[in-house]
Scaffold this active site. Structure first.
Site, short mmCIF file in Angstrom:
data_model
loop_
_atom_site.label_atom_id
_atom_site.label_comp_id
_atom_site.label_asym_id
_atom_site.label_seq_id
_atom_site.Cartn_x
_atom_site.Cartn_y
_atom_site.Cartn_z
N TYR A 53 0.83 -1.22 0.00
CA TYR A 53 0.00 0.00 0.00
C TYR A 53 0.87 1.27 0.00
CZ TYR A 53 -3.50 3.28 1.95
OH TYR A 53 -4.34 4.35 2.19
N LYS A 79 1.20 4.20 -2.71
CA LYS A 79 0.85 5.59 -2.36
C LYS A 79 2.02 6.54 -2.57
CE LYS A 79 -3.48 5.32 -1.10
NZ LYS A 79 -4.49 5.80 -2.07
#
Ligand SMILES: NC(=O)c1ccc[n+]([C@@H]2O[C@H](COP(=O)([O-])OP(=O)(O)OC[C@H]3O[C@@H](n4cnc5c(N)ncnc54)[C@H](O)[C@@H]3O)[C@@H](O)[C@H]2O)c1
Length: 305
Positions: free
Chosen positions: A163, A167
């Protein structure tokens, strides 16, 4: 006219409602799956559309998967066919599959990178091609892309290699897209939000709820004013920025920047280089961690322990 991806719930829903209140026609995109990105359900997107329509606005639901290149094109086309144009694209859809790096499976890596990173690239790519055509046709555009990064990406969070990497890449993608699309009148920014949603129930669940009637810094609606502000025609010269948001604190983050310079006349000798590094960093050098950096970015309103 605005498209908000992942707008059936959480932060995206608030973006969609706020843009509709400002008079934007909205495509409410949401695949409607689980937090881990499994399954699909048209209900969340449709319920946000119904909410907008009940309040006197105009909206249509879309259940395309943003990580599918062709489906993302279909979403942009649907907006153009229905409303005649696209002015604002808010890339917000996301999933979570947290795991320590040593245990992470290939699927956990691929799914998260796909929904976040490709799920930002694909809609942006198709919207950008559409905007370039209009700009080439002689129109002066004031178009917007607003991406969604995360404190996990810009500061780094344990257990979120997939993640956080996606990001961080979204923050990098934002800078490059801003540089490429400026010539067509398109600004590209990203936000690193903080809000109580199904995604953060575990992280923020322990925080005491605000007293009745007092300001809740973790209300997902706190992210929307920034999206509305960046979408305004007047925001034409604000681009390539990443905004950390915690309640009423908005920190315009410094991007990767020049730091400590070590210079030699020619090629470094490795032993000498290590000596210089140890001298320059007598305490060593390591990431401060997400919570410490969030405190630094959000100031006194930081409450995560
Ligand atoms: N909540 C926070 O504090 C926080 C912090 C940092 C970043 N974010 C980011 O903000 C964004 C919104 O998250 P949220 O907290 O509102 O979570 P959420 O789970 O409430 O909302 C995300 C929505 O995206 C949709 N979605 C998932 N995959 C999709 C796909 N392939 N195509 C279309 N829609 C899809 C989901 O169905 C869901 O409704 C995400 O990108 C998330 O990573 C949230």
């Amino acid at each position: 006219m605005a498209i908000v991806t992942g707008a059936g719930r959480g932060i995206g829903r608030e973006h969609a409602l706020a843009l509709a209140r400002e008079g934007a026609q909205v495509v409410v995109n949401d695949l409607g799956g689980s937090l881990a990105g499994e399954g699909a359900d048209a209900t969340p997107a449709q319920s946000v559309v119904d909410e907008i329509v009940r309040a006197g606005g105009e909206a249509v639901a879309n259940d395309d998967d943003v990580s599918d290149f062709g489906a993302a094109e279909h979403m942009i086309q649907q907006a153009i066919e229905r409303f005649g144009r696209v002015d604002i694209l808010v890339n917000n859809a996301g999933i979570l599959r947290d795991r320590m790096l040593v245990n992470m499976t290939e699927d956990e890596w691929d799914a998260v990178i796909a929904v976040h990173l490709k799920g930002h690239f694909a809609p942006t790519r198709h919207a950008a091609a559409y905007w370039r055509e209009r700009a080439k046709g002689g129109e002066t555009l004031r178009a917007r892309v607003i991406n969604t990064s995360s404190p996990s990406g810009v500061f780094g969070n344990v257990g979120q290699a997939n993640y956080g990497a996606a990001k961080a890449a979204i923050a990098g993608f934002t800078v490059i897209a801003a540089q490429e699309l400026q010539r067509y009148g398109v600004t590209v920014n990203c936000i690193a939000p903080n809000a109580r949603t199904r995604m953060t129930e575990e992280t923020f669940g322990d925080l005491p709820p605000p007293e009745e009637g007092s300001f809740d810094p973790l209300d997902p609606a706190n992210m929307a004013p920034l999206v509305v502000a960046l979408s305004a025609d007047d925001a034409q010269d604000l681009t390539g920025q990443c905004f950390f948001v915690w309640g009423g604190s908005i920190n315009v983050l410094r991007p990767w920047d020049a730091g400590e310079l070590l210079s030699a006349e020619g090629r470094w000798d490795a032993d000498e280089l290590l000596g210089q590094l140890k001298e320059r960093f007598p305490e060593g050098a390591a990431p401060a961690g997400m919570v410490a950096m969030m405190g630094k970015a959000g100031g006194q309103s930081m409450r995560v322990g």
